[in-house]
Design an enzyme around this catalytic site. Sequence first.
Site, PDB file in Angstrom:
ATOM      1  CE  LYS A 237      -2.272  -0.821   3.810  1.00 45.94           C
ATOM      2  NZ  LYS A 237      -1.843  -2.126   4.312  1.00 45.94           N
TER       3      LYS A 237
ATOM      4  NE  ARG B  54      -5.048  -1.287  10.027  1.00 45.77           N
ATOM      5  CZ  ARG B  54      -3.981  -0.686   9.518  1.00 45.77           C
ATOM      6  NH1 ARG B  54      -4.087   0.541   9.041  1.00 45.77           N
ATOM      7  NH2 ARG B  54      -2.833  -1.307   9.453  1.00 45.77           N
TER       8      ARG B  54
ATOM      9  NE  ARG C  15       7.215  -2.561   5.905  1.00 38.32           N
ATOM     10  CZ  ARG C  15       5.908  -2.365   6.034  1.00 38.32           C
ATOM     11  NH1 ARG C  15       5.180  -2.025   5.003  1.00 38.32           N
ATOM     12  NH2 ARG C  15       5.330  -2.553   7.201  1.00 38.32           N
TER      13      ARG C  15
ATOM     14  NE  ARG D 239       5.702  -0.585  10.356  1.00 39.50           N
ATOM     15  CZ  ARG D 239       4.499  -0.575   9.769  1.00 39.50           C
ATOM     16  NH1 ARG D 239       4.332   0.056   8.630  1.00 39.50           N
ATOM     17  NH2 ARG D 239       3.494  -1.188  10.327  1.00 39.50           N
TER      18      ARG D 239
ATOM     19  NE  ARG E 141       1.619  -4.751  11.070  1.00 40.02           N
ATOM     20  CZ  ARG E 141       2.710  -4.633  10.296  1.00 40.02           C
ATOM     21  NH1 ARG E 141       3.817  -5.271  10.613  1.00 40.02           N
ATOM     22  NH2 ARG E 141       2.676  -3.880   9.242  1.00 40.02           N
TER      23      ARG E 141
END
Length: 218
Positions: free
Chosen positions: A14, A89, A123, A156, A167
Amino acid sequence: MVNLVIFGAPGSGKGTYASRLKTKLNVEVIATGDIFREIIKEDTPLAKTIKSYVEKGLLVPDEITLEILKQNLAKIPKDKGFLLDGYPRTVEQAKALNEIAKIDAIIHLVVPEWIIIERLSSRRICKNCGAIYNILFLKPKNDMICDNCGGPLYQREDDTPEVIRRRIEVYEKQTQPVLQYYKEKGVPFVEAKCEKLETPPEEIVDQILMGLKNLKLI
Ligand code: AMP
């Protein structure tokens, strides 16, 4: 002027696509996760409350999230649309959004779970400007340094296997009904499928732009 929401599981890309669509569509991107990460850096009671949810991979309560969304929507120039990343969400959040803005289309990223896990564990993000990299296939030119601004890259805290699983679980349970909500309301969908780990972001961005053109939104 076009108002969009981009949907996809954590790690579906995203943020990567939103940052590329921002200039192509002349929209402001509002990414609630990025906003929360900024707030967390402050030493305030609000920061502590938000942190206690984000670090566990749980959703921040709706009252806080909606207030922050409203503040950010209010900053958008009148002649510009927006692209929401990470909001809504839940169905409650979608209903609250419906009261304050009209959504022209939903961009839905369809990505298999194995790609999500591979991507999130590799990431890296720029501490300065938020640019997103991947140490496997979207590498910065210089190790751990941002190509855009020279800032340091970091991982992160919630990109760990345990929190990633949580998640994804939260996404499946709470966010899938939101897609259903928009389908029932008749809001058009643009689907972009990613089936390979190394698919270049531009390919997905082109799929999205084509879909929006077909809907005559751009
Ligand atoms: P993201 O960067 O979108 O993966 O979001 C990171 C974290 O921020 C999530 O795991 C939640 O804890 C929180 N968050 C982001 N957006 C929302 C939202 N719309 N509602 C509640 N919590 C959110």
